[in-house]
Design a protein around this motif. Structure first.
Motif, PDB file in Angstrom:
ATOM      1  N   MET A  14       0.851  -1.173   0.000  1.00  0.00           N
ATOM      2  CA  MET A  14       0.000   0.000   0.000  1.00  0.00           C
ATOM      3  C   MET A  14       0.903   1.245   0.000  1.00  0.00           C
ATOM      4  SD  MET A  14      -3.315   0.723   2.459  1.00  0.00           S
ATOM      5  CE  MET A  14      -2.967  -0.611   3.500  1.00  0.00           C
ATOM      6  N   SER A  15       0.628   2.186  -0.892  1.00  0.00           N
ATOM      7  CA  SER A  15       1.444   3.393  -0.938  1.00  0.00           C
ATOM      8  C   SER A  15       1.106   4.308   0.234  1.00  0.00           C
ATOM      9  CB  SER A  15       1.226   4.124  -2.255  1.00  0.00           C
ATOM     10  OG  SER A  15      -0.052   4.722  -2.271  1.00  0.00           O
ATOM     11  N   ASP A  16       2.027   5.194   0.535  1.00  0.00           N
ATOM     12  CA  ASP A  16       1.822   6.117   1.659  1.00  0.00           C
ATOM     13  C   ASP A  16       0.655   7.054   1.416  1.00  0.00           C
ATOM     14  OD1 ASP A  16       3.861   5.035   3.125  1.00  0.00           O
ATOM     15  OD2 ASP A  16       5.350   6.500   2.447  1.00  0.00           O
ATOM     16  N   ASP A  17       0.499   7.534   0.185  1.00  0.00           N
ATOM     17  CA  ASP A  17      -0.611   8.436  -0.122  1.00  0.00           C
ATOM     18  C   ASP A  17      -1.955   7.740   0.030  1.00  0.00           C
ATOM     19  OD1 ASP A  17       1.029  10.575  -0.648  1.00  0.00           O
ATOM     20  OD2 ASP A  17       1.122  10.172  -2.805  1.00  0.00           O
ATOM     21  N   TYR A  18      -2.031   6.497  -0.422  1.00  0.00           N
ATOM     22  CA  TYR A  18      -3.276   5.742  -0.301  1.00  0.00           C
ATOM     23  C   TYR A  18      -3.617   5.492   1.168  1.00  0.00           C
ATOM     24  CZ  TYR A  18      -6.650   1.957  -0.608  1.00  0.00           C
ATOM     25  OH  TYR A  18      -7.780   1.199  -0.470  1.00  0.00           O
ATOM     26  N   ALA A  19      -2.622   5.096   1.945  1.00  0.00           N
ATOM     27  CA  ALA A  19      -2.844   4.826   3.367  1.00  0.00           C
ATOM     28  C   ALA A  19      -3.258   6.094   4.097  1.00  0.00           C
ATOM     29  CB  ALA A  19      -1.579   4.237   3.986  1.00  0.00           C
ATOM     30  N   ARG A  20      -2.621   7.222   3.776  1.00  0.00           N
ATOM     31  CA  ARG A  20      -2.969   8.487   4.421  1.00  0.00           C
ATOM     32  C   ARG A  20      -4.395   8.901   4.061  1.00  0.00           C
ATOM     33  NH1 ARG A  20       0.436  11.797   2.125  1.00  0.00           N
ATOM     34  NH2 ARG A  20       2.176  10.976   3.316  1.00  0.00           N
ATOM     35  N   GLY A  21      -4.768   8.729   2.800  1.00  0.00           N
ATOM     36  CA  GLY A  21      -6.123   9.056   2.379  1.00  0.00           C
ATOM     37  C   GLY A  21      -7.156   8.164   3.042  1.00  0.00           C
ATOM     38  N   ARG A  22      -6.818   6.918   3.209  1.00  0.00           N
ATOM     39  CA  ARG A  22      -7.727   5.990   3.885  1.00  0.00           C
ATOM     40  C   ARG A  22      -7.925   6.390   5.341  1.00  0.00           C
ATOM     41  NH1 ARG A  22      -6.594  -0.469   4.156  1.00  0.00           N
ATOM     42  NH2 ARG A  22      -8.532  -1.032   5.165  1.00  0.00           N
ATOM     43  N   ARG A  23      -6.844   6.745   6.021  1.00  0.00           N
ATOM     44  CA  ARG A  23      -6.940   7.182   7.423  1.00  0.00           C
ATOM     45  C   ARG A  23      -7.734   8.474   7.529  1.00  0.00           C
ATOM     46  NH1 ARG A  23      -1.471   5.596   7.232  1.00  0.00           N
ATOM     47  NH2 ARG A  23      -0.816   7.765   7.094  1.00  0.00           N
ATOM     48  N   ASP A  24      -7.502   9.400   6.611  1.00  0.00           N
ATOM     49  CA  ASP A  24      -8.228  10.671   6.638  1.00  0.00           C
ATOM     50  C   ASP A  24      -9.721  10.454   6.413  1.00  0.00           C
ATOM     51  OD1 ASP A  24      -5.816  11.890   7.059  1.00  0.00           O
ATOM     52  OD2 ASP A  24      -5.630  12.689   5.025  1.00  0.00           O
ATOM     53  N   GLY A  25     -10.067   9.543   5.514  1.00  0.00           N
ATOM     54  CA  GLY A  25     -11.473   9.230   5.277  1.00  0.00           C
ATOM     55  C   GLY A  25     -12.133   8.631   6.506  1.00  0.00           C
ATOM     56  N   LEU A  26     -11.418   7.752   7.192  1.00  0.00           N
ATOM     57  CA  LEU A  26     -11.961   7.164   8.417  1.00  0.00           C
ATOM     58  C   LEU A  26     -12.129   8.208   9.512  1.00  0.00           C
ATOM     59  CD1 LEU A  26     -10.025   3.776   8.505  1.00  0.00           C
ATOM     60  CD2 LEU A  26     -12.492   4.087   8.218  1.00  0.00           C
ATOM     61  N   ARG A  27     -11.183   9.128   9.600  1.00  0.00           N
ATOM     62  CA  ARG A  27     -11.311  10.197  10.602  1.00  0.00           C
ATOM     63  C   ARG A  27     -12.505  11.097  10.303  1.00  0.00           C
ATOM     64  NH1 ARG A  27      -5.202  10.888  10.113  1.00  0.00           N
ATOM     65  NH2 ARG A  27      -4.408   9.795  11.939  1.00  0.00           N
ATOM     66  N   LEU A  28     -12.697  11.408   9.039  1.00  0.00           N
ATOM     67  CA  LEU A  28     -13.836  12.237   8.653  1.00  0.00           C
ATOM     68  C   LEU A  28     -15.146  11.507   8.952  1.00  0.00           C
ATOM     69  CD1 LEU A  28     -14.659  14.915   7.429  1.00  0.00           C
ATOM     70  CD2 LEU A  28     -14.543  13.852   5.186  1.00  0.00           C
ATOM     71  N   ALA A  29     -15.208  10.224   8.643  1.00  0.00           N
ATOM     72  CA  ALA A  29     -16.404   9.437   8.948  1.00  0.00           C
ATOM     73  C   ALA A  29     -16.661   9.401  10.447  1.00  0.00           C
ATOM     74  CB  ALA A  29     -16.249   8.018   8.405  1.00  0.00           C
ATOM     75  N   LEU A  30     -15.616   9.283  11.223  1.00  0.00           N
ATOM     76  CA  LEU A  30     -15.759   9.264  12.679  1.00  0.00           C
ATOM     77  C   LEU A  30     -16.299  10.574  13.210  1.00  0.00           C
ATOM     78  CD1 LEU A  30     -15.247   7.411  15.078  1.00  0.00           C
ATOM     79  CD2 LEU A  30     -12.967   8.379  15.246  1.00  0.00           C
ATOM     80  N   SER A  31     -15.844  11.691  12.671  1.00  0.00           N
ATOM     81  CA  SER A  31     -16.336  12.989  13.134  1.00  0.00           C
ATOM     82  C   SER A  31     -17.795  13.211  12.728  1.00  0.00           C
ATOM     83  CB  SER A  31     -15.457  14.122  12.613  1.00  0.00           C
ATOM     84  OG  SER A  31     -15.521  14.184  11.208  1.00  0.00           O
TER      85      SER A  31
END
Length: 85
Positions: free
Chosen positions: A1-18
């Motif tokens: 998994m590339s770093d950009d993909y992993a970062r985007g995935r984490r950011d999406g999960l954080r946004l969903a959590l908020s």
């Protein structure tokens, strides 16, 4: 998994959590407010569903979050502020 993909995935999960946290707070304020027991029961179930969903998203986020990264990136924080959450 590339770093950009992993970062985007984490950011999406954080946004969903908020978003889930905001929805949970909205339904928590309405608990027990209606004179109808059926409406109150529906609101309690909806509130619990948001709590469960929030916990599941948090668990998924913890699985993909690197151990060294514990703070919210500034881009995600600004997106949350723009969304009004």
């Amino acid at each position: 998994m590339s770093d950009d993909y992993a970062r985007g995935r984490r950011d999406g999960l954080r946004l969903a959590l908020s978003i889930l946290a905001a929805e949970e707070a909205k339904w928590e304020a309405l608990l027990g407010e209606s004179p109808s027991w059926r409406t109150n029961a529906t609101r309690a179930i909806r509130h619990k569903a948001y709590q469960v969903a929030s916990k599941r998203v948090q668990t998924a986020l913890n699985r993909v979050l690197p151990k060294s990264e514990t703070t919210l990136p500034s881009e995600v924080a600004s997106m949350i502020d723009q969304a009004g959450l």
